[in-house]
Design an enzyme around this catalytic site. Structure first.
Site, short mmCIF file in Angstrom:
data_model
loop_
_atom_site.label_atom_id
_atom_site.label_comp_id
_atom_site.label_asym_id
_atom_site.label_seq_id
_atom_site.Cartn_x
_atom_site.Cartn_y
_atom_site.Cartn_z
N HIS A 15 0.85 -1.19 0.00
CA HIS A 15 0.00 0.00 0.00
C HIS A 15 0.88 1.23 0.00
CE1 HIS A 15 -0.25 0.84 4.66
NE2 HIS A 15 0.94 0.43 4.32
N CYS A 24 5.67 6.74 4.48
CA CYS A 24 4.56 5.83 4.15
C CYS A 24 3.80 6.25 2.89
CB CYS A 24 3.59 5.72 5.33
SG CYS A 24 4.33 4.84 6.73
N HIS A 30 3.52 -5.05 3.80
CA HIS A 30 3.52 -5.62 5.14
C HIS A 30 3.08 -7.07 5.08
CE1 HIS A 30 3.88 -1.67 7.10
NE2 HIS A 30 3.01 -1.24 6.19
N HIS A 69 -1.40 -10.33 -1.72
CA HIS A 69 -0.49 -10.03 -2.82
C HIS A 69 -1.07 -9.01 -3.78
CE1 HIS A 69 1.54 -13.49 -1.13
NE2 HIS A 69 2.63 -13.04 -1.71
N GLU A 131 -0.32 -4.59 11.63
CA GLU A 131 0.52 -4.14 10.52
C GLU A 131 1.96 -4.59 10.73
OE1 GLU A 131 -0.22 -0.37 8.18
OE2 GLU A 131 1.53 0.19 9.37
#
Length: 158
Positions: A15, A24, A30, A69, A131
């Site tokens: 992401h 980020c 993750h 994925h 996470e």
């Protein structure tokens, strides 16, 4: 009396946080862990509110099809979508908001769980998204039975 069961599902996803302004905002990924807390008022003849294998099949099936994925992106992040569409093959899932751990838990609780648990007699009351090994966020339904959702995040250790 409500009885609660929990099933843990592990998945990998990428992401980026649209408009974050920090690291980020870059594409990254993750190894997520999702804990699904499911309640029911009645038990079957065996004593279950929902067979663990059915819960796993339904929630893991959805995650495998949509998020595992894949890249999770904000619906307003046109730049990320354009970049991902250049890569073949590439899977991505467009979310109505930023794919933070909090919003992922919220999406699973409010959108995915009612869909996949329909007809089982059980409902998800809480979803926790880990996470990292030290940080999670969770979304929970109001314990009084209302549809209000509360959100929280926690970092464990340092």
């Amino acid at each position: 009396m409500a009885l609660t069961i929990m099933r843990r599902i592990k998945f990998c996803a990428g992401h980026r946080l649209f408009g974050h302004g920090g690291k980020c905002e870059h594409f990254h990924g993750h190894n997520y862990v999702a804990d699904f807390f499911v309640q029911g008022e009645t038990q079957d003849d065996v004593g279950r509110i929902l067979d663990f294998s059915v819960l796993k099949q339904r929630v893991k099936g959805w995650i495998d099809e949509h998020w595992d994925h894949s890249f999770l992106i904000h619906q307003d992040d046109a730049n990320a979508r354009q970049a991902l569409e250049l890569v073949k093959p590439c899977r991505f899932f467009v979310m109505p908001y930023n794919p933070t751990a909090e919003n992922m838990a919220k999406y699973l609780l409010e959108e995915m769980c009612p869909e996949v648990l329909e007809g089982t007699g059980a409902r998800a009351c809480q979803v926790r998204i880990w996470e990292t090994d030290e940080s999670y966020a969770e979304a929970s339904l109001d314990p009084t039975g209302g549809e209000a959702v509360t959100y929280s995040a926690m970092a464990v250790g340092e």
